[in-house]
Write an enzyme that holds these catalytic residues in place. Structure first.
Site, short mmCIF file in Angstrom:
data_model
loop_
_atom_site.label_atom_id
_atom_site.label_comp_id
_atom_site.label_asym_id
_atom_site.label_seq_id
_atom_site.Cartn_x
_atom_site.Cartn_y
_atom_site.Cartn_z
N HIS A 1 0.93 -1.19 0.05
CA HIS A 1 -0.11 -0.08 -0.08
C HIS A 1 0.69 1.10 0.00
O HIS A 1 1.85 1.26 0.91
CB HIS A 1 -0.92 0.01 1.17
CG HIS A 1 -1.91 0.91 1.20
ND1 HIS A 1 -1.74 2.24 1.74
CD2 HIS A 1 -3.23 0.96 1.05
CE1 HIS A 1 -2.70 2.92 1.47
NE2 HIS A 1 -3.79 2.28 1.07
N CYS B 1 -3.73 2.46 -4.63
CA CYS B 1 -4.78 2.85 -3.90
C CYS B 1 -4.79 4.48 -4.57
O CYS B 1 -3.80 5.26 -4.49
CB CYS B 1 -4.16 3.24 -2.52
SG CYS B 1 -5.41 4.42 -1.47
N HIS C 1 -7.63 0.01 -4.10
CA HIS C 1 -8.37 1.13 -3.32
C HIS C 1 -8.92 1.90 -4.20
O HIS C 1 -8.01 2.91 -4.45
CB HIS C 1 -7.58 1.60 -2.19
CG HIS C 1 -7.28 0.63 -1.21
ND1 HIS C 1 -6.41 1.01 -0.16
CD2 HIS C 1 -7.55 -0.70 -0.89
CE1 HIS C 1 -6.27 -0.28 0.81
NE2 HIS C 1 -7.00 -1.29 0.07
N ASP D 1 -12.72 2.83 -1.33
CA ASP D 1 -11.96 3.08 -0.11
C ASP D 1 -12.51 4.38 0.78
O ASP D 1 -12.73 5.35 -0.02
CB ASP D 1 -10.26 3.56 -0.40
CG ASP D 1 -9.30 3.30 0.68
OD1 ASP D 1 -9.84 2.64 1.68
OD2 ASP D 1 -8.27 3.82 0.58
N HIS D 2 -12.64 3.98 2.13
CA HIS D 2 -13.13 5.17 2.91
C HIS D 2 -14.67 5.55 2.20
O HIS D 2 -15.11 5.08 1.17
CB HIS D 2 -12.54 6.22 2.86
CG HIS D 2 -11.08 6.09 3.52
ND1 HIS D 2 -10.03 6.84 3.61
CD2 HIS D 2 -10.55 4.72 3.97
CE1 HIS D 2 -8.83 6.37 3.91
NE2 HIS D 2 -9.29 5.28 4.26
N TYR E 1 -14.93 4.40 7.67
CA TYR E 1 -15.31 2.88 7.40
C TYR E 1 -16.65 2.85 7.81
O TYR E 1 -17.10 1.66 8.21
CB TYR E 1 -14.39 1.78 7.82
CG TYR E 1 -13.15 1.83 7.16
CD1 TYR E 1 -13.01 1.05 6.18
CD2 TYR E 1 -12.06 2.53 7.61
CE1 TYR E 1 -11.69 0.98 5.11
CE2 TYR E 1 -10.76 2.54 6.86
CZ TYR E 1 -10.73 1.75 5.72
OH TYR E 1 -9.55 1.60 5.08
C1 DNO Z 1 -6.33 3.33 5.58
C2 DNO Z 1 -5.95 2.08 4.73
C3 DNO Z 1 -4.44 1.68 5.31
C4 DNO Z 1 -4.24 0.17 4.69
C5 DNO Z 1 -2.52 0.01 5.26
C6 DNO Z 1 -2.01 -1.17 4.57
O1 DNO Z 1 -7.66 3.43 5.32
O2 DNO Z 1 -5.84 2.24 3.49
O3 DNO Z 1 -4.57 1.50 6.74
O4 DNO Z 1 -4.96 -0.68 5.20
O5 DNO Z 1 -1.65 1.03 5.01
O6 DNO Z 1 -1.27 -1.87 5.26
#
Ligand code: DNO
Length: 392
Positions: A235, A273, A300, A347-348, A364
């Site tokens: 990530h 991401c 992501h 993501d989020h 989340y």
């Molecule tokens: C945050 C996430 C990160 C991710 C880590 C992967 O929302 O995208 O915390 O899970 O960095 O190791």
């Protein structure tokens, strides 16, 4: 072929239930055994137990987020060699249970950083926000990190001084707490002394050294991943630059290219991401997706809105600086070329509607992510349909 749609689930203690995720239209969840201390082996029985829980809810579990890499491994101190051996055992155990993708990061001490986790949008929903000036004020005046003043220019320091002077005690406390939410390992509040002592452990480790440690780690674990049919997905840094004097090494296209060149294997890959890479203007996301096409193992999808001051907030999935239509079109092309369905998660998401009264992990909540997923799914469907129309 559509992306494999998932959401992150924090495990049985998550306020968002598996049934909520299923009703959002997900085929799978991504999760981790958060109860196991970082550095320890993940035993087969516990992996099986978690897998069964998910399957009983009508979904699958193929992506781990995250199998954490200890700070000892990142620094090559203390028990780091044992931790690498344990990591290899965990890869074998996870593979034997049918899992496919391991997400991890190589950010020292802190994972993600935001100054505000309930930034109010004009419609009353709440987003995650990074305010550069508040972050600098946190570093200089709340944490009082020795040498911090050398990391910022005079203008930035002047601005942070004014920002700090305008903050109430309650705001200062909130910013302090928010900035350290990504400090894993404890639910208790950290004191500045504790944080400073964690930062100090990285003294003498610059970017180049941290990269060497990452490459060493990969040389060790990638052969095990290859052997067992597992793939690794790093990530990116969030935000994508050095913070608090710590080196960060997965922030740019060049960083990703260096890592993929250091250990050349399909098993050595990225969790792409769009939100983290996208917080930097000089990251050309569509170009990066094309360049790293064969090594993107997890997505992501998130959008940020930047300004000239270095601030950014998490915009709705189809708003913000990234053109999600173009990104999803690039992803569709990779899927077609590789003949696979790449796992993704929205993501989020904004905290909105009934979730405004609930306490979930920042970013989340269920409804905001459901909205994000629905929008992304719609874009992908449209891309797919128009591709078919063109080729038929
Ligand atoms: C945050 C996430 C990160 C991710 C880590 C992967 O929302 O995208 O915390 O899970 O960095 O190791």
């Amino acid at each position: 072929m559509l992306m494999h749609q998932t959401m992150r689930w924090y495990g049985p203690k998550d306020v968002v239930r598996l049934s909520d995720i299923r009703q959002a239209g997900c085929e799978g969840v991504v999760t981790a055994l958060h109860q196991i201390p970082v550095g320890d082996v993940w035993p087969v029985e516990e992996i099986q137990l978690r897998k069964k829980m998910i399957e009983d809810a009508g979904m699958n579990w193929t992506v781990i987020e995250s199998l954490p890499v200890s700070d000892d491994i990142k620094r090559q101190t203390g028990n780091w060699q044992q931790h690498i051996e344990n990591y290899k055992t965990s890869i074998r155990n996870l593979a034997s249970c049918g899992l496919k993708v391991i997400t991890y990061n190589f950010m020292p001490v802190l994972d993600w950083i935001r100054t505000d986790v309930s930034y109010e949008m004009p419609d009353g929903s709440k987003a995650l926000y990074f305010n550069r000036s508040q972050f600098v004020a946190f570093d200089l005046f709340l944490l009082k990190r020795p040498g911090a003043d050398l990391d910022y220019g005079p203008d930035e320091i002047k601005k942070a001084t004014a920002t700090f002077a305008s903050m109430t005690e309650a705001e200062k406390e909130k910013v302090f707490r928010n900035c350290l939410l990504g400090l894993p390992g404890s639910d208790d509040a950290f004191t500045p002394e504790q944080v400073l002592s964690e930062l100090k452990k990285y003294e003498g480790i610059d970017e180049q050294k941290l990269k060497q440690h990452l490459f060493y780690f990969l040389e060790q674990v990638i052969p095990v991943a290859e052997e067992t049919g597992m793939v690794m997905a790093i990530h990116p840094d969030d935000p994508p630059y050095a913070v608090l004097g710590l080196p960060r090494i997965m922030s740019t296209e060049q960083d990703a290219a260096d890592m993929l060149a250091a250990v050349q294997s399909k098993a050595n890959g990225l969790c792409f991401c769009t939100g983290s890479f996208g917080a930097r203007k000089d990251n050309d996301l569509p170009k990066m997706i094309r360049r790293f096409a064969d090594n993107i193992h997890f997505l992501h999808l998130r959008n940020t809105k930047r300004d000239e001051e270095g601030n950014f907030y998490e915009a709705a999935h189809l708003s913000g600086d990234a053109d999600m239509y173009t990104l999803i079109s690039e992803i569709a092309a990779i899927q077609q070329k590789r003949n696979i369905s790449i796992p993704m998660r929205p993501d989020h998401g904004h905290q909105m509607l009934d979730d405004l009264d609930k306490t979930t992990y920042p970013g989340y909540s269920a409804i905001g992510r459901l909205k994000g997923l629905a929008e992304l799914r719609g874009v992908e469907y449209a891309v797919q349909q128009s591709n078919t129309a063109v080729t038929s």
